[in-house]
Each structure stands twice: as structure tokens, then as C-alpha cells.
Scaffold this motif. Structure first.
Motif, PDB file in Angstrom:
ATOM      1  N   THR A 604     -16.722  -9.425  -6.313  1.00  0.00           N
ATOM      2  CA  THR A 604     -15.584  -8.656  -5.801  1.00  0.00           C
ATOM      3  C   THR A 604     -15.926  -7.173  -5.695  1.00  0.00           C
ATOM      4  OG1 THR A 604     -14.731  -8.483  -8.048  1.00  0.00           O
ATOM      5  CG2 THR A 604     -13.862 -10.247  -6.682  1.00  0.00           C
ATOM      6  N   ARG A 613      -8.384  -2.799  -5.026  1.00  0.00           N
ATOM      7  CA  ARG A 613      -8.243  -3.869  -5.994  1.00  0.00           C
ATOM      8  C   ARG A 613      -6.868  -3.799  -6.671  1.00  0.00           C
ATOM      9  NH1 ARG A 613     -13.344  -2.267  -8.667  1.00  0.00           N
ATOM     10  NH2 ARG A 613     -14.894  -2.576  -7.061  1.00  0.00           N
ATOM     11  N   SER A 615      -4.495  -6.506  -6.026  1.00  0.00           N
ATOM     12  CA  SER A 615      -4.042  -7.877  -6.275  1.00  0.00           C
ATOM     13  C   SER A 615      -5.022  -8.830  -5.649  1.00  0.00           C
ATOM     14  CB  SER A 615      -2.651  -8.096  -5.672  1.00  0.00           C
ATOM     15  OG  SER A 615      -2.742  -8.077  -4.259  1.00  0.00           O
ATOM     16  N   SER A 616      -4.910 -10.112  -6.045  1.00  0.00           N
ATOM     17  CA  SER A 616      -5.776 -11.122  -5.442  1.00  0.00           C
ATOM     18  C   SER A 616      -5.491 -11.286  -3.953  1.00  0.00           C
ATOM     19  CB  SER A 616      -5.579 -12.463  -6.160  1.00  0.00           C
ATOM     20  OG  SER A 616      -4.244 -12.885  -6.036  1.00  0.00           O
ATOM     21  N   THR A 617      -4.288 -10.896  -3.511  1.00  0.00           N
ATOM     22  CA  THR A 617      -3.955 -10.997  -2.087  1.00  0.00           C
ATOM     23  C   THR A 617      -4.844 -10.077  -1.275  1.00  0.00           C
ATOM     24  OG1 THR A 617      -1.655 -11.498  -2.618  1.00  0.00           O
ATOM     25  CG2 THR A 617      -2.112 -10.729  -0.375  1.00  0.00           C
ATOM     26  N   GLU A 619      -7.775  -9.008  -2.145  1.00  0.00           N
ATOM     27  CA  GLU A 619      -9.144  -9.524  -2.211  1.00  0.00           C
ATOM     28  C   GLU A 619      -9.334 -10.663  -1.211  1.00  0.00           C
ATOM     29  OE1 GLU A 619      -9.572 -10.601  -6.246  1.00  0.00           O
ATOM     30  OE2 GLU A 619      -9.648  -8.535  -6.994  1.00  0.00           O
ATOM     31  N   LYS A 620      -8.329 -11.547  -1.138  1.00  0.00           N
ATOM     32  CA  LYS A 620      -8.394 -12.684  -0.210  1.00  0.00           C
ATOM     33  C   LYS A 620      -8.430 -12.191   1.233  1.00  0.00           C
ATOM     34  CE  LYS A 620      -5.753 -16.813   1.138  1.00  0.00           C
ATOM     35  NZ  LYS A 620      -4.555 -17.646   0.805  1.00  0.00           N
ATOM     36  N   GLU A 621      -7.588 -11.183   1.534  1.00  0.00           N
ATOM     37  CA  GLU A 621      -7.553 -10.657   2.895  1.00  0.00           C
ATOM     38  C   GLU A 621      -8.874 -10.004   3.266  1.00  0.00           C
ATOM     39  OE1 GLU A 621      -4.255  -8.011   2.823  1.00  0.00           O
ATOM     40  OE2 GLU A 621      -2.719  -9.608   2.964  1.00  0.00           O
ATOM     41  N   GLN A 651     -16.171 -18.474  -4.011  1.00  0.00           N
ATOM     42  CA  GLN A 651     -15.137 -17.460  -3.832  1.00  0.00           C
ATOM     43  C   GLN A 651     -14.046 -17.945  -2.860  1.00  0.00           C
ATOM     44  OE1 GLN A 651     -16.160 -15.524  -6.629  1.00  0.00           O
ATOM     45  NE2 GLN A 651     -14.981 -14.101  -5.378  1.00  0.00           N
ATOM     46  N   LYS A 654     -11.920 -20.272  -4.672  1.00  0.00           N
ATOM     47  CA  LYS A 654     -11.085 -19.549  -5.641  1.00  0.00           C
ATOM     48  C   LYS A 654      -9.782 -19.072  -5.006  1.00  0.00           C
ATOM     49  CE  LYS A 654     -11.096 -15.261  -8.385  1.00  0.00           C
ATOM     50  NZ  LYS A 654     -11.894 -14.085  -8.799  1.00  0.00           N
ATOM     51  N   TYR A 655      -9.877 -18.593  -3.740  1.00  0.00           N
ATOM     52  CA  TYR A 655      -8.693 -18.062  -3.068  1.00  0.00           C
ATOM     53  C   TYR A 655      -8.026 -19.085  -2.140  1.00  0.00           C
ATOM     54  CZ  TYR A 655     -10.399 -13.596  -4.799  1.00  0.00           C
ATOM     55  OH  TYR A 655     -10.821 -12.578  -5.607  1.00  0.00           O
ATOM     56  N   VAL A 657      -9.188 -20.471   0.572  1.00  0.00           N
ATOM     57  CA  VAL A 657      -9.395 -20.113   1.978  1.00  0.00           C
ATOM     58  C   VAL A 657      -9.956 -21.313   2.723  1.00  0.00           C
ATOM     59  CG1 VAL A 657     -10.631 -18.612   3.584  1.00  0.00           C
ATOM     60  CG2 VAL A 657      -9.766 -17.702   1.400  1.00  0.00           C
TER      61      VAL A 657
END
Length: 661
Positions: A604, A613, A615-617, A619-621, A651, A654-655, A657
Motif C-alpha cells: 500500500t 490513506r 480508508s480502504s475505499t 486504497e481500493k479506488e 491485494q 483483499k479488496y 476487486v
């Protein structure tokens, strides 16, 4: 008879001389029992016999040349401090049949005055300015025996070991340095034996005490000046290590930074370090030949750092030195090590410089050295540098891995064998490693793997400095510097009976630990650059770049269990398999790739800026955006990230995707 006086009255001198001559005759003819002679004289006679001094000698050796005498006198602290006292003593003795002398610590006469006729007679035995009157030069005499024992003493007639001096009586008292208490020289009162008086020894003792008091006052004054300079320098250089030395190169005052630094790089306190003969000789060599009022810089190898030297003078007289160790100059060690054997060891961390400094110090001695360090940490590289720095560098460097040779062959490898010792042996026999290393260095790698039963044979060679070949009987002398190395804790092996204690202590004169790579991480970037350049040249490839995140992981996270050797192999693999000019995860050896994948949370950091950094949102985007920019090519996305595709897949999982492009 322990008195320092030879006579207690001027009466009966003829009889006393005759008895002494008889006593001396019995002594020289091996009748040492019941010798009626003072112990200080008897002990001196024994020393003279053991030294092989000829009791029939008529005079001492020829005096020094005039120029040499002048140089000794001009540089003598004792002569300068004694002049007034000696002149007073000469005035008091003017009407007597005596001469007054001052001798230095070697028994050389550096002042002589007194009755002219007596001086002329003394010339017959070379009792003149510049002649030497130590026991080693002319046997028992007041000057030499006083220097040898450190006590005042009167020597009369036949108490002198050599017969050429039997017509004289001399009384001497040592003059000691008020600080170190070493004997600087002696005051001596000498005359014909018929003129012997009890008070002459008292005159010499009184004069020596007056001179010692003057030296003491001078020492106090000098010390105060040195301490004053110390505080001035410390105030001016608050971030540097400061050491002030006197004119004899002894430390007078040091600040806390100096104490800590010296202890860190040498493992010794400053006081103990200055007691080391090799180090003291090094300091004298670099500080002795300096022009007055000239500040200069010298690299102190034992510290691995340069020092600014300031001389301290007072009215043209050198009082001492200030050493300012340049702790803030981080480039100094690399600068001075550039053209030495140590330049092959890449690094500038305090741990590695400390190890280099310690090894450099012991390189100039002939003591065994034991290197501790994990496999791959560079122990043989250090051993070779010790050899190449030492005075044995023109001799051979011979290495043997004690754990790699079958125990049945170890004896023949180390000691060699004579012709016909066993089937298949070379017809002419063969030298062992000890003989091959004669006048050089023998490196015993992995000494902890040496079979227990064989260690006694090694111990014998270390003690006797000779080997006997297998099948032979004649001992062969060997002059070898021993450097041993191990990754084991030898003390634990000794405690559990796997290594002989006597062998351990014979090898463990000096031990130095080579730090593992994980404890010198600041050196990893230097090593990476060094090996990348080396392997690019070796394989005729362009110098590759390193993906920054992969490099950060290798520098800051990976443990490097195989140390420098593993890093070297890793970079050679990466150079061979790098296709795009930038080393990425997939170019690394599989073992390191797996370690990267098992610690993939760092990915990451590669994808996201710190400000993103939240939120995980986010990071996913960011991950989706990167894949879309790569046209959906996961291999290209992984390449841009500098990771293996399998890591990228984890990864994505994890999200949650799925393919949206």
C-alpha cells in the motif's frame, strides 16, 4: 648487611678494602656461601655474572660523540631542572677531592664538574661527559646500581665488580619523576677510595630531593596550563571529542565524548588504551616530528577517524598536545581508508568502523585473533585485510575451512606428511597449511567445527611454534600469525565439552565480532550500489536501477539471514534477470520473493500517497485506477508496482476487486 652505606667511618679503610678484595675473589671463584657482603652489592654481582660482564675490565666503553651529548643534554628535562642544584653542590665540594655528576636513566653522564686533578684521573676509566655507567656497561657501581634498584647507594673500592674501578668510591641517589615515579637519572659524588666519607651519600640524597621538588613544582605549573587549554578547547568545540596530552604523550584531561568514543571503537578506557605499547608508539610517531606552533591533521587508524592536533607551547617549550577527534566529519573514515586493504570492506556504519578499527590495531601485533560472526558476514575478508595491513603482508595468506575437511584428512592438511606415509600419498611428501603459511598468516575458518580430539594437536603447534609431519620425526619451526573464525559461541561449546578450554584460551587472546548485516542497515545502500556496479561490469550489462519500494524493503525490512554473502548473491541474480533496466520483485531470488509476498502489507505504501490513506475505499479506488491506466494488463500493473503478480492478486482479493475494465 642491608645498609646503603659502604663505610661508617674513615678509619680502617685499608683493612676494609683488603677484606672486600678477598670476598670478591671467593665470589668469583664460585664460593657464594657465607659471603660477608651487603645484599645490594651481592645481588648486583650476581646480575653481573649472569650478564657475562668481564670482572677484569679496566674502564667503561668509549663516550658518545660531542654532538650526540649536546643533543641529549638539550632535550633533557632532568638536566634543565638540576643545573642550579648541581652548581650549588659543586661549590660546596670545591675544596674536597670529589667530582659531581648527573647521569640520565641510561647511566650516561650529562653533567660533570669538581676537582680538576680528580677529573683528570677519572678520565683513565672513561669517567667523562657522555660515557655510560650502567651496570650493563661496567658492572656494579653506584650510578648503575642506583638506577637498577631505584635506591641510593654507596659503592666502595672492591665492591665494584670490575677491577679497574677499585681505586674509587662513589655515592649515588636516584631522581624520580614526581608524577610517574620512574627513575629519570642519578646524582653522583665520586672520589678516590682513600677519601671515602660517610656524608657524601647524604649530599647526593639531599641534592636529588631538591631536584625532585623542583620537578614537582614544574609539573604542577605545566598541568595547570594544560588543563586551562583543555577548558578553552572544549568551550570552542562542544560537539567534538577532546583529549589533552602532556609532552610525554600521556592523557591529562578528556571530555565525556572522548571517553565514550574511545570505549566504543576500541573496547578500552582511555587510560588502558594509552598503556598499550603499540598504540603509544603510534601516537609518538605521529606527534613527535612536528614544527612548533603548527596545527595539523592526522588520521588515527585505531579510532578510524581523523584528529586535529594542536601543540601547546610556553616560552618555546612544548608542554603537550590537544587532540580534537572529528566526530562530526562523517566522510573522514572513508577518505582515509580509500587506499588501504580496508577499502574492500564496504560500509561506514559505526558498527563496521569499530570492527575495522579493532582489527587494524591487532594487525600490527603477532597475537592470535579470533573473529566471531554469522555465516556470510565477511570474516575471511576481514582476515585478509588484517594480513595485508600487517608486517607479514609480503608473506602468504593461507586459509582452510576446518569444517569442510574430513576429520581423517585434517591432520595431513594442516601438518603435511612425509613420503610413504600412506597409500596414495605424494612421493615427495607434502607441506601442510602451517608450513605453507610460514612467515605469513594462517586463517582457520570455522574453528568451532574442528573435531574435539584434534584440538590437542593444534594446541601443541600454537604453543611450540613447530610442526611434525605425519610419518615424520623432525620438528619443523613455523612462524605463523593465527587468525581463527567461527559463527559458534565458543564459550558455550567449552561449557558443554565440545571445545577444549585450553585451546579456546590460547586462541582467544583478542576477539572481535563482525556485525551481521541487519545490525548495519545504513551500509546496505552502499553495498547495493557497489555490487550492482560490479555485476553490471562482469556481465557487460547496463547499470540497472532499483525499484524504490523493493529497495526500501531490502534495506529496512528484510532480515538478511545470509548477511553480505546473501545480499551479494541476491544482486547478482537480479542483474542477470533484470530485463527492463529496473530491478523489480520478480528479478529477485525465489526465497526473497516469498519473503516479500509474506510481508506484502507494504504494497500500500507503493500505491498510495500518505495523504490518500484515509480508508480502504481510497486504497481500493487507487488500485482500480492503476489497473485501468495499465489497460487491464495485470502484469504491467505489477511491474509498475515492482511486485510479483501473485502479490497483486492477493491485494485484489483483499479488496474484492473483480474485472471492471
Amino acid at each position: 648487611m642491608s645498609s646503603n652505606l659502604a663505610i661508617f667511618s674513615s678509619e680502617g679503610l685499608f683493612k676494609h678494602r683488603r677484606l672486600l678484595e678477598e670476598t670478591r675473589y671467593r665470589f668469583l671463584n664460585n664460593s657464594h656461601d657465607q659471603i660477608n657482603i651487603r645484599s645490594i652489592v651481592y645481588d648486583s654481582w650476581v646480575r653481573c655474572l649472569q650478564s657475562g660482564i668481564d670482572p677484569r675490565r679496566k674502564q667503561t666503553e668509549e663516550p658518545l660523540k660531542t654532538a650526540d651529548i649536546r643533543n641529549i643534554i638539550e632535550s633533557s628535562k632532568l638536566h634543565e631542572a638540576s643545573t642550579d642544584t648541581l652548581n650549588d653542590l659543586v661549590t660546596q665540594a670545591q675544596e674536597t677531592n670529589y667530582i659531581i655528576t648527573l647521569c640520565d636513566s641510561q647511566g650516561r653522564i650529562i653533567f660533570l664538574s669538581g676537582n680538576r686533578q680528580v677529573k683528570r684521573q677519572a678520565e683513565r676509566i672513561n669517567f667523562v661527559l657522555g660515557s655510560r655507567w650502567s651496570e650493563a656497561a661496567i658492572g656494579t657501581n653506584a650510578i648503575g646500581t642506583s638506577i637498577e634498584t631505584g635506591y641510593p647507594v654507596q659503592i666502595f673500592a672492591a665492591e665494584h665488580f670490575c677491577e679497574g674501578i677499585h681505586d674509587w668510591v662513589c655515592s649515588s641517589s636516584p631522581v624520580r619523576d614526581p608524577v610517574t615515579k620512574e627513575v629519570l637519572g642519578v646524582i653522583d659524588v665520586t672520589g678516590f677510595w682513600k677519601e671515602a666519607q660517610t656524608h657524601t651519600l647524604g649530599m647526593a640524597v639531599m641534592a636529588s630531593r631538591v631536584i625532585e621538588q623542583r620537578l614537582y613544582m614544574q609539573a604542577i605549573s605545566t598541568r595547570l596550563q594544560l588543563i586551562e587549554r583543555y577548558f578553552s578547547v572544549v568551550h570552542r568545540y562542544p560537539k567534538e571529542a577532546v583529549i589533552v596530552l602532556d609532552s610525554a604523550f600521556e592523557p591529562i584531561k578528556t571530555n565525556e565524548l572522548a571517553h565514550k568514543f574511545v570505549n566504543q571503537v576500541t573496547g578500552k578506557d582511555i587510560e588502558n588504551l594509552w598503556g598499550d605499547h603499540e598504540f603509544k608508539a603510534f601516537i609518538k610517531h605521529h606527534l613527535n616530528n612536528v614544527q612548533q606552533n603548527k596545527n595539523y591533521e592526522v588520521f588515527i587508524e585505531q579510532f578510524g577517524i581523523s584528529a586535529s592536533i594542536q601543540e601547546i607551547y610556553d616560552v618555546g617549550k612544548r608542554l603537550g598536545f590537544v587532540l580534537i577527534l572529528k566526530l562530526s566529519d562523517q566522510q573522514t573514515p572513508a577518505k582515509y581508508l580509500a587506499n588501504t586493504p580496508w577499502s574492500k570492506i564496504v560500509g561506514k556504519s559505526s558498527n563496521i568502523l569499530s570492527a575495522i578499527t579493532q582489527c587494524n590495531m591487532v594487525a600490527h601485533t603477532n597475537v592470535p585473533v579470533l573473529l566471531f560472526g554469522e555465516s556470510g558476514s565477511g570474516k575471511e575478508l576481514f582476515a585478509r585485510a588484517i594480513h595485508q595491513t600487517s608486517d607479514r603482508r609480503k608473506g602468504p595468506f593461507v586459509a582452510i575451512n576446518c569444517g569442510a575437511v574430513p576429520k581423517e584428512l585434517l591432520a595431513s592438511e594442516l601438518f603435511g606428511y612425509d613420503p610413504g606415509t600412506f597409500t596414495g600419498a605424494a612421493k615427495a611428501g607434502r607441506k601442510g597449511k602451517f608450513e605453507e603459511a610460514h612467515q605469513g598468516t594462517l586463517f582457520l575458518d570455522e574453528i568451532g567445527e574442528m573435531p574435539l580430539g584434534f584440538q590437542v594437536h593444534l594446541l601443541r603447534v600454537l604453543q611450540e611454534r613447530e610442526v611434525v609431519r605425519l610419518g615424520g620425526t623432525m620438528p619443523i619451526p613455523v612462524d605463523v600469525k593465527i587468525i581463527a573464525a567461527t559463527h559458534h559461541n565458543l564459550e558455550e561449546l567449552v561449557n558443554n565439552g565440545s571445545f577444549r578450554a585450553d585451546c579456546f584460551y590460547r586462541l582467544h587472546v583478542v576477539s572481535i565480532t563482525i556485525p551481521p548485516l541487519r545490525e548495519r542497515r545504513e551500509d546496505i545502500p552502499l553495498l547495493i550500489d557497489h555490487y550492482l556496479e560490479q555485476f553490471a561490469l562482469k556481465y557487460d550489462k547496463p547499470l540497472p536501477k532499483f525499484d524504490q519500494q523493493i529497495k526500501n524493503y531490502l534495506v529496512n525490512t528484510y532480515r538478511w539471514p545470509g548477511n553480505v554473502r546473501e545480499l551479494q548473491n541476491c544482486l547478482e541474480h537480479a542483474v542477470l534477470f533484470c530485463l527492463n533496466g529496473t530491478i523489480i520483485q520478480e528479478d529477485l531470488p525465489q526465497s526473497i520473493q516469498r519473503n516479500v509476498q509474506n510481508n506484502s502489507s507494504w504494497i500500500t505504501d507503493k500505491i498510495f500517497d500518505a495523504s490518500q490513506r484515509k480508508s480502504s475505499t481510497h486504497e481500493k479506488e487507487a488500485l482500480i485506477r492503476l489497473i485501468q491506466e495499465s489497460g487491464g494488463n495485470l502484469s504491467e500493473a505489477a511491474r509498475q508496482l515492482g511486485v510479483a503478480r501473485t502479490t497483486l492478486y492477493r491485494q485484489l482479493d483483499k479488496y474484492g476487486v473483480t474485472k471492471t475494465w
